[in-house]
Design an enzyme around this catalytic site. Structure first.
Site, PDB file in Angstrom:
ATOM      1  N   HIS A 111       0.883  -1.169   0.000  1.00  0.00           N
ATOM      2  CA  HIS A 111       0.000   0.000   0.000  1.00  0.00           C
ATOM      3  C   HIS A 111       0.921   1.219   0.000  1.00  0.00           C
ATOM      4  O   HIS A 111       2.139   1.063  -0.051  1.00  0.00           O
ATOM      5  CB  HIS A 111      -0.961  -0.027   1.196  1.00  0.00           C
ATOM      6  CG  HIS A 111      -0.294   0.050   2.536  1.00  0.00           C
ATOM      7  ND1 HIS A 111       0.640  -0.870   2.974  1.00  0.00           N
ATOM      8  CD2 HIS A 111      -0.403   0.961   3.552  1.00  0.00           C
ATOM      9  CE1 HIS A 111       1.052  -0.545   4.185  1.00  0.00           C
ATOM     10  NE2 HIS A 111       0.442   0.560   4.560  1.00  0.00           N
ATOM     11  N   HIS A 113       1.192   4.003   2.193  1.00  0.00           N
ATOM     12  CA  HIS A 113       1.608   4.774   3.351  1.00  0.00           C
ATOM     13  C   HIS A 113       3.093   5.134   3.162  1.00  0.00           C
ATOM     14  O   HIS A 113       3.872   4.328   2.647  1.00  0.00           O
ATOM     15  CB  HIS A 113       1.453   3.945   4.637  1.00  0.00           C
ATOM     16  CG  HIS A 113       0.214   4.252   5.416  1.00  0.00           C
ATOM     17  ND1 HIS A 113      -0.464   3.290   6.133  1.00  0.00           N
ATOM     18  CD2 HIS A 113      -0.457   5.420   5.616  1.00  0.00           C
ATOM     19  CE1 HIS A 113      -1.497   3.851   6.736  1.00  0.00           C
ATOM     20  NE2 HIS A 113      -1.515   5.128   6.435  1.00  0.00           N
ATOM     21  N   ASP A 115       5.749   5.227   4.879  1.00  0.00           N
ATOM     22  CA  ASP A 115       6.860   4.391   5.365  1.00  0.00           C
ATOM     23  C   ASP A 115       7.132   3.213   4.432  1.00  0.00           C
ATOM     24  O   ASP A 115       8.192   2.599   4.510  1.00  0.00           O
ATOM     25  CB  ASP A 115       6.618   3.910   6.804  1.00  0.00           C
ATOM     26  CG  ASP A 115       5.298   3.200   7.011  1.00  0.00           C
ATOM     27  OD1 ASP A 115       4.278   3.696   6.502  1.00  0.00           O
ATOM     28  OD2 ASP A 115       5.276   2.151   7.672  1.00  0.00           O
ATOM     29  N   HIS A 116       6.196   2.915   3.519  1.00  0.00           N
ATOM     30  CA  HIS A 116       6.379   1.774   2.605  1.00  0.00           C
ATOM     31  C   HIS A 116       6.945   2.181   1.248  1.00  0.00           C
ATOM     32  O   HIS A 116       7.243   1.322   0.415  1.00  0.00           O
ATOM     33  CB  HIS A 116       5.052   1.025   2.430  1.00  0.00           C
ATOM     34  CG  HIS A 116       4.594   0.415   3.713  1.00  0.00           C
ATOM     35  ND1 HIS A 116       4.650  -0.941   3.962  1.00  0.00           N
ATOM     36  CD2 HIS A 116       4.123   0.990   4.852  1.00  0.00           C
ATOM     37  CE1 HIS A 116       4.218  -1.167   5.190  1.00  0.00           C
ATOM     38  NE2 HIS A 116       3.890  -0.016   5.753  1.00  0.00           N
TER      39      HIS A 116
HETATM   40 ZN   LIG Z   1       3.303   0.801   7.625  1.00  0.00          ZN
HETATM   41 ZN   LIG Z   2       0.141   1.279   6.593  1.00  0.00          ZN
END
Ligand SMILES: [Zn+2]
Ligand SMILES: [Zn+2]
Length: 357
Positions: A111, A113, A115-116
């Site tokens: 996904h 977000h 941080d990814h």
């Molecule tokens: Zn995350």
């Molecule tokens: Zn997430």
């Protein structure tokens, strides 16, 4: 008496040697570097691993700062093929693990977000320049991956020109920069085959990370060995379904008691909005105990926790983080950290756990 004299001389010599090493530490470090650099640059872990399915945590963490855990990133090796799942800050550890970014065949995102994806730009750049790739790398993800890849390509577009201008097109061919978005739709059954050939199958499945939609996990199967990556999710029947009977479940985990400490601390520090954010994150992640329930009910053979929330700053916190998970899932559980590497050799039932740095 003689013996005491000898012991004193040995201690004095050792102290002198240590002092000399300290004084000449600069030149000594350069000598060591000259010896190891060729080996490091010639190394490619892909050539050394036995045939099988392997996973390494380049980033076992989350948005929280953690000395042992960078942002979400996993390398997956199937035979001689190298893939990356999620592209958080841990992508910088891929080389440290002995892999060559230039050999990354495809990237899979769960996904979007931050941080990814905050390591995606660097991964795309390193994958391009480290082995002079001439074609971009596929970046698979649910719908929305086109926007992410286009944005990164735009943000790094100036650097693409700098590199070509500096090193020349023959060294870093402009066409090899970046990624190509490969969006996939997950049907109403909540599952889709993303990549499949003779020995390898990579499937995506919808998980529950509401209000983030779509968010997916992945199931990877190679020559009879299998791994499920939960992605970010609260406890989800989909993860249990997909993980049924797999060798290894890599499941995200958040410790409620530890997050409550942050929440209370933010309140006492007079930061009510941060306190609310700490409270909000409780409702879209799974606890270690819930991950253990899923592992138990899916009858997986090994549970590796990643996306560790919050950061575990003090010795002993791993144990506090696990809570009662080990009472729920009786198989092996590990609180993942950067450098963890799990091998599932083909044609066996072995699960080998090691560290790559
Ligand atoms: Zn995350
Ligand atoms: Zn997430």
């Amino acid at each position: 008496m003689k013996l005491r004299k000898l012991a004193t001389s040995v201690v004095v010599l050792a102290l002198l040697a240590a002092a000399a090493a300290w004084v000449f530490r600069g030149p000594l470090s350069v000598m060591v570097a000259k010896r190891v650099v060729v080996g490091r640059l010639a190394a490619d872990a892909l050539n050394d691993l036995p045939d099988g399915l392997h996973i390494g945590l380049c980033g076992a963490g989350s948005p929280f700062p953690d000395d042992k855990r960078a942002g979400p990133c996993s390398v997956v090796v199937a035979g001689k093929r190298l893939f990356v799942f999620d592209a958080g800050g841990g992508t910088r550890n891929i080389g440290k693990m002995g892999f060559v970014q230039g050999r990354v065949e495809a990237i899979f995102l769960t996904h979007f977000h931050s941080d990814h994806i905050d390591g995606l730009g660097e991964l795309l750049l390193q994958r391009w320049v480290s082995t002079s790739n001439t074609v971009p790398v596929p970046v698979y993800g649910p719908p929305g991956v086109e926007q992410v890849v286009a944005g990164i390509m735009q943000a790094y577009g100036q650097d693409q020109h700098y590199r070509v201008a500096h090193h020349g097109n023959a060294t870093v061919t402009a066409s090899g920069f970046g990624g190509v978005a490969r969006p996939f739709q997950v049907g109403p059954e909540g599952h889709v085959v993303v990549l499949k050939d003779a020995d390898l199958e990579i499937d995506a499945f919808l998980v529950d990370h509401a209000p983030i939609h779509p968010a997916v996990g992945y199931r990877i199967a190679y020559k009879g060995r299998s791994i499920v990556l939960s992605g970010d999710t609260k406890k989800s029947p989909a993860v249990q379904r997909e993980a049924t009977g797999v060798d290894l479940l890599v499941h995200e985990a958040l410790s409620e008691p530890l997050v409550h400490i942050l929440e209370d601390g933010a309140g006492q520090a007079g930061r009510p909005k941060l306190k609310k954010i700490f409270n909000d994150i409780l409702n879209y992640h799974a606890t270690p105990e819930q991950a253990a329930e899923t592992a138990r009910d899916a009858k997986v053979r090994y549970l590796l926790l990643n996306h560790i929330v919050p950061g575990l700053a003090l010795p002993g916190m791993d144990q506090a983080f696990l809570g009662s998970a080990a009472d729920i899932f009786k198989g092996p559980i590990r609180v993942g950290q950067d450098g963890d590497f799990i091998s599932l050799p083909a044609g066996s039932t072995q699960i080998d756990v090691s560290r790559r740095f």
